[in-house]
Design a protein around this motif. Structure first.
Motif, PDB file in Angstrom:
ATOM      1  N   LYS A  37       0.889  -1.161   0.000  1.00 32.77           N
ATOM      2  CA  LYS A  37       0.000   0.000   0.000  1.00 32.77           C
ATOM      3  C   LYS A  37       0.927   1.210   0.000  1.00 32.77           C
ATOM      4  CE  LYS A  37      -3.117   2.333   3.181  1.00 32.77           C
ATOM      5  NZ  LYS A  37      -2.072   3.180   3.720  1.00 32.77           N
ATOM      6  N   TRP A  38       0.791   2.063  -1.020  1.00 32.94           N
ATOM      7  CA  TRP A  38       1.711   3.189  -1.165  1.00 32.94           C
ATOM      8  C   TRP A  38       1.797   3.999   0.118  1.00 32.94           C
ATOM      9  CZ3 TRP A  38       1.584   8.500  -0.770  1.00 32.94           C
ATOM     10  CH2 TRP A  38       2.670   9.185  -1.329  1.00 32.94           C
ATOM     11  N   PRO A  39       2.980   4.415   0.578  1.00 33.21           N
ATOM     12  CA  PRO A  39       4.265   4.187  -0.087  1.00 33.21           C
ATOM     13  C   PRO A  39       4.923   2.864   0.273  1.00 33.21           C
ATOM     14  CG  PRO A  39       4.556   5.667   1.778  1.00 33.21           C
ATOM     15  CD  PRO A  39       3.077   5.400   1.678  1.00 33.21           C
ATOM     16  N   ASN A  40       4.710   2.364   1.499  1.00 30.90           N
ATOM     17  CA  ASN A  40       5.512   1.190   1.859  1.00 30.90           C
ATOM     18  C   ASN A  40       4.907   0.265   2.923  1.00 30.90           C
ATOM     19  OD1 ASN A  40       5.880   2.661   4.141  1.00 30.90           O
ATOM     20  ND2 ASN A  40       8.029   3.128   3.814  1.00 30.90           N
ATOM     21  N   ASP A  41       3.596   0.315   3.125  1.00 32.60           N
ATOM     22  CA  ASP A  41       2.997  -0.676   4.029  1.00 32.60           C
ATOM     23  C   ASP A  41       2.892  -2.012   3.289  1.00 32.60           C
ATOM     24  OD1 ASP A  41       2.580   1.227   5.953  1.00 32.60           O
ATOM     25  OD2 ASP A  41       0.422   1.435   5.583  1.00 32.60           O
ATOM     26  N   ILE A  42       3.221  -3.103   3.979  1.00 32.00           N
ATOM     27  CA  ILE A  42       3.051  -4.412   3.347  1.00 32.00           C
ATOM     28  C   ILE A  42       1.716  -4.986   3.790  1.00 32.00           C
ATOM     29  CG2 ILE A  42       4.099  -6.688   3.002  1.00 32.00           C
ATOM     30  CD1 ILE A  42       6.459  -5.071   2.630  1.00 32.00           C
ATOM     31  N   VAL A  43       0.947  -5.428   2.810  1.00 35.50           N
ATOM     32  CA  VAL A  43      -0.404  -5.886   3.111  1.00 35.50           C
ATOM     33  C   VAL A  43      -0.635  -7.298   2.594  1.00 35.50           C
ATOM     34  CG1 VAL A  43      -1.387  -3.557   3.103  1.00 35.50           C
ATOM     35  CG2 VAL A  43      -1.348  -4.854   0.994  1.00 35.50           C
ATOM     36  N   LEU A  44      -1.554  -7.970   3.262  1.00 32.50           N
ATOM     37  CA  LEU A  44      -1.979  -9.288   2.804  1.00 32.50           C
ATOM     38  C   LEU A  44      -3.473  -9.366   3.065  1.00 32.50           C
ATOM     39  CD1 LEU A  44      -0.921 -12.019   1.699  1.00 32.50           C
ATOM     40  CD2 LEU A  44      -0.764 -12.816   4.055  1.00 32.50           C
TER      41      LEU A  44
ATOM     42  N   TYR B 179      -8.408   9.960  -7.249  1.00 32.56           N
ATOM     43  CA  TYR B 179      -8.208   8.650  -7.849  1.00 32.56           C
ATOM     44  C   TYR B 179      -6.703   8.411  -7.966  1.00 32.56           C
ATOM     45  CZ  TYR B 179      -8.246   5.003 -11.406  1.00 32.56           C
ATOM     46  OH  TYR B 179      -8.039   3.838 -12.093  1.00 32.56           O
ATOM     47  N   ALA B 180      -6.212   7.296  -7.440  1.00 35.97           N
ATOM     48  CA  ALA B 180      -4.768   6.998  -7.489  1.00 35.97           C
ATOM     49  C   ALA B 180      -4.462   6.331  -8.819  1.00 35.97           C
ATOM     50  CB  ALA B 180      -4.386   6.085  -6.332  1.00 35.97           C
ATOM     51  N   GLU B 181      -3.762   7.083  -9.685  1.00 39.53           N
ATOM     52  CA  GLU B 181      -3.656   6.680 -11.082  1.00 39.53           C
ATOM     53  C   GLU B 181      -2.351   5.951 -11.407  1.00 39.53           C
ATOM     54  OE1 GLU B 181      -5.470   9.377 -14.261  1.00 39.53           O
ATOM     55  OE2 GLU B 181      -3.351   9.910 -14.245  1.00 39.53           O
ATOM     56  N   ASP B 182      -1.237   6.443 -10.843  1.00 37.90           N
ATOM     57  CA  ASP B 182       0.065   5.891 -11.272  1.00 37.90           C
ATOM     58  C   ASP B 182       1.131   6.232 -10.234  1.00 37.90           C
ATOM     59  OD1 ASP B 182       1.871   4.591 -12.899  1.00 37.90           O
ATOM     60  OD2 ASP B 182       1.746   6.012 -14.567  1.00 37.90           O
ATOM     61  N   ILE B 183       2.333   5.669 -10.440  1.00 38.79           N
ATOM     62  CA  ILE B 183       3.481   5.974  -9.589  1.00 38.79           C
ATOM     63  C   ILE B 183       4.541   6.605 -10.485  1.00 38.79           C
ATOM     64  CG2 ILE B 183       5.295   4.976  -8.107  1.00 38.79           C
ATOM     65  CD1 ILE B 183       2.603   4.416  -6.899  1.00 38.79           C
ATOM     66  N   ALA B 184       5.100   7.730 -10.061  1.00 40.27           N
ATOM     67  CA  ALA B 184       6.154   8.392 -10.844  1.00 40.27           C
ATOM     68  C   ALA B 184       7.500   7.760 -10.521  1.00 40.27           C
ATOM     69  CB  ALA B 184       6.167   9.882 -10.506  1.00 40.27           C
ATOM     70  N   GLU B 185       8.510   8.001 -11.377  1.00 48.62           N
ATOM     71  CA  GLU B 185       9.856   7.458 -11.117  1.00 48.62           C
ATOM     72  C   GLU B 185      10.466   8.064  -9.865  1.00 48.62           C
ATOM     73  OE1 GLU B 185      12.517   6.687 -14.230  1.00 48.62           O
ATOM     74  OE2 GLU B 185      11.030   5.282 -15.037  1.00 48.62           O
ATOM     75  N   SER B 186       9.936   9.199  -9.433  1.00 46.40           N
ATOM     76  CA  SER B 186      10.385   9.814  -8.176  1.00 46.40           C
ATOM     77  C   SER B 186       9.797   9.089  -6.971  1.00 46.40           C
ATOM     78  CB  SER B 186       9.900  11.265  -8.130  1.00 46.40           C
ATOM     79  OG  SER B 186       8.476  11.260  -8.201  1.00 46.40           O
ATOM     80  N   GLY B 187       8.853   8.168  -7.211  1.00 43.01           N
ATOM     81  CA  GLY B 187       8.168   7.478  -6.121  1.00 43.01           C
ATOM     82  C   GLY B 187       6.893   8.182  -5.695  1.00 43.01           C
ATOM     83  N   HIS B 188       6.631   9.358  -6.261  1.00 40.04           N
ATOM     84  CA  HIS B 188       5.402  10.081  -5.912  1.00 40.04           C
ATOM     85  C   HIS B 188       4.177   9.313  -6.414  1.00 40.04           C
ATOM     86  CE1 HIS B 188       7.570  14.256  -5.695  1.00 40.04           C
ATOM     87  NE2 HIS B 188       8.014  13.385  -4.805  1.00 40.04           N
ATOM     88  N   LEU B 189       3.072   9.494  -5.682  1.00 39.59           N
ATOM     89  CA  LEU B 189       1.803   8.913  -6.122  1.00 39.59           C
ATOM     90  C   LEU B 189       1.117   9.935  -7.035  1.00 39.59           C
ATOM     91  CD1 LEU B 189      -0.264   6.550  -5.725  1.00 39.59           C
ATOM     92  CD2 LEU B 189      -1.235   7.902  -3.849  1.00 39.59           C
ATOM     93  N   ILE B 190       0.765   9.486  -8.235  1.00 36.33           N
ATOM     94  CA  ILE B 190       0.100  10.391  -9.181  1.00 36.33           C
ATOM     95  C   ILE B 190      -1.407  10.207  -9.030  1.00 36.33           C
ATOM     96  CG2 ILE B 190      -0.179  11.015 -11.609  1.00 36.33           C
ATOM     97  CD1 ILE B 190       2.649   9.855 -12.074  1.00 36.33           C
ATOM     98  N   CYS B 191      -2.067  11.308  -8.720  1.00 36.52           N
ATOM     99  CA  CYS B 191      -3.514  11.261  -8.464  1.00 36.52           C
ATOM    100  C   CYS B 191      -4.252  12.160  -9.447  1.00 36.52           C
ATOM    101  CB  CYS B 191      -3.801  11.777  -7.052  1.00 36.52           C
ATOM    102  SG  CYS B 191      -3.084  10.772  -5.776  1.00 36.52           S
TER     103      CYS B 191
END
Ligand code: BTN
Length: 240
Positions: A92-99, A205-217
């Protein structure tokens, strides 16, 4: 690579930061008990017998700004090789691990510098074997442990060791080299999310991830990016 075992410490991140001068790249520390564990965005991190804290020292690693994201891929890779559970571990962005919709692991990466480069302290808190009752009594309905979610009794020592090894192994990669794997694990993409910052809240709406690691909304005003240091992201209807 050395793994130091402590009975008790305030925070394995703090311990590593204070002792890093006598340690080498890839050295790590774990503890049976943390009395003042720290989480992202100034939160505290609950300790319990079933929680495994591991902090790994990366000395002057390349790409420090996106390390917090690549560490989450390293931890997923360690968990995948130890615990073969379908579906595989998500991020889950940025770094939570989920199951299975539950948060299994939180990651806090911190930097420390004495003028001769930047050290990154990668702190991983993995819930190994607490019960569902434990989390609901603690007011953490979205948290879950490996035992609770998979029925597997995890081996504390082996898990700590492999996480530390994988964090070190992945430290040579840039985020752009791993972005494909990150996106395929990222459960945030393609969802309506709530962005919570400084007490305010916004839906997008969470659309994509940039190469900078930013969340693109995207929202009615257009496309925008958020960086991991500034927001907490929640699903519109739950944790994811
Ligand atoms: C989060 O807020 O999700 C990040 C939690 C990180 C917790 C780990 S436990 C090991 C290390 N030591 C700390 O004090 N925090 C990290």
């Amino acid at each position: 690579m050395m793994l130091v075992h402590l009975q008790e410490t305030d925070s394995t991140n703090t311990w590593l930061k204070l002792n890093r001068k006598s340690l080498s790249d890839g050295d790590a520390v774990t503890a049976l008990r943390q009395t003042a564990g720290r989480g992202r965005i100034g939160h505290s991190w609950l300790d319990s017998e079933g929680m495994l804290p591991v902090s790994v020292l990366l000395r002057n690693p390349p790409y420090p700004e996106t390390r917090t994201l690549t560490v989450s891929i390293a931890v997923c890779s360690a968990l995948d090789s130890l615990y073969d559970v379908p579906p595989s571990f998500g991020i889950k962005w940025p770094n939570d691990i989920v199951l299975d919709g539950y948060k299994l692991c939180g990651i806090l990466c911190e930097s420390a510098s004495d003028g001769d480069g930047i050290d990154i302290i990668c702190g991983i808190g993995l819930d190994l074997c607490q019960s569902a009752e434990f989390f609901s009594e603690a007011g953490l309905p979205h948290a879950g442990s490996l035992l609770q979610l998979t029925g597997i009794s995890p081996d504390r020592e082996q898990t700590a060791q492999l996480i530390a090894e994988k964090v070190m192994e992945y430290s040579r990669y840039s985020f752009s080299e791993l972005i494909g794997e990150y996106k395929s694990r990222c459960v945030t993409l393609g969802r309506e999310v709530r962005l919570i910052r400084n007490g305010g809240e916004q839906t997008a709406y969470a659309e994509d991830i940039a190469e900078s690691g930013h969340l693109i909304c995207r929202n009615e005003d257009g496309r925008f990016e958020v960086s991991s240091g500034e927001v907490s992201v929640r699903g519109l209807y739950g944790y994811i």
